[in-house]
Design a protein around this motif. Sequence first.
Motif, mmCIF file in Angstrom:
data_model
loop_
_atom_site.group_PDB
_atom_site.id
_atom_site.type_symbol
_atom_site.label_atom_id
_atom_site.label_comp_id
_atom_site.label_asym_id
_atom_site.label_seq_id
_atom_site.Cartn_x
_atom_site.Cartn_y
_atom_site.Cartn_z
ATOM 1 N N GLY A 15 0.797 -1.157 0.151
ATOM 2 C CA GLY A 15 0.071 0.048 -0.033
ATOM 3 C C GLY A 15 1.057 1.440 0.086
ATOM 4 N N ALA A 16 0.289 2.506 0.045
ATOM 5 C CA ALA A 16 0.843 3.616 -0.057
ATOM 6 C C ALA A 16 1.008 4.710 1.211
ATOM 7 C CB ALA A 16 0.052 4.724 -1.041
ATOM 8 N N MET A 17 0.040 4.259 2.243
ATOM 9 C CA MET A 17 -0.183 5.066 3.553
ATOM 10 C C MET A 17 0.330 4.240 4.556
ATOM 11 S SD MET A 17 -3.454 6.855 2.321
ATOM 12 C CE MET A 17 -4.527 5.333 1.971
ATOM 13 N N THR A 18 -0.036 3.130 5.097
ATOM 14 C CA THR A 18 0.224 2.645 6.233
ATOM 15 C C THR A 18 1.707 2.510 6.717
ATOM 16 O OG1 THR A 18 -1.675 0.994 5.757
ATOM 17 C CG2 THR A 18 -0.447 0.663 7.733
ATOM 18 N N PRO A 19 1.964 3.181 7.945
ATOM 19 C CA PRO A 19 3.294 3.477 8.279
ATOM 20 C C PRO A 19 3.888 1.860 8.907
ATOM 21 C CG PRO A 19 1.725 4.303 9.797
ATOM 22 C CD PRO A 19 0.997 4.034 8.677
#
Length: 281
Positions: A15-19
């Motif tokens: 994904g692009a967002m989950t840290p």
Amino acid sequence: MGLENKTIITAALTGAMTPKELNENIPLTPEEIAACAYRCWKLGAAMVHIHVRDDQGIGEMNKEKFAEVIRLLRAYEDCDVIINVTTAGEKNASPEKRMAHVKELDGIEMASYDAGSFNWMPAGIHDNSPQFLEELGMVLTARGIKPEYEIFDTGMMGIVDYYVKKAVLKTPGQYCFVLGVKGGMDATVENLAFLKNMLPSGSTWSAFGIGKDHLPILYATLAMGGHIRVGLEDNVYYSKGVKASNESLVERAVRIVKEFGREPAAPREARQILGLKPLSR
């Protein structure tokens, strides 16, 4: 056992967002992503959905990093997993940057096609303009990359149909129902059934729910005859308070598919189901 009894499992790895602070198992570097993709394939995933991150762990549309993931993954000589890449992995990226990898790189078999714009709450507008969608459709069609139509709400079904009628997109299509994103459709069985009933004849489809809605949508999708997607892009917990890994989510999906009386599709079988060409290296 025929293809009609096979279920394609897709692993959406990053994904692009989950840290990574939320779940240390999220793969971030090309090396981590390729190695994780290989392990998920070994466990039963027929397809992997690929995002890449920058050096700070933020999603980016970096053509060179996509190329490196593909190179590393195909370096595993026994691995025939289907490679499906995002076209929406960086906030505020230009259309040109979002399409550079699908325009120029070899080895991409499928790519996401987020079929419309909406308010992705509370982050901002998820912008997929008509102009972008038309150009993206033409690029994918010209290069023989199969789009996966990401459907966040009912109106997006009509947008796909519009570009099919214009011959920008081809049929039959592969649809993926994305349920539970704030600003899109809620992750309910009723919404899933409604979207499934809108599918054009001959379509293939999959679905997933975000976070806690992951398992209800997975079970309902199997009951309705669809394919499934799992992974840390969509859900970072295996159960309440228990962190997941991509591998654990794939292992559970394989077990559920088998207990349901079906079999996980091998990549060769998944390519037949989706109308993809056999893998050539």
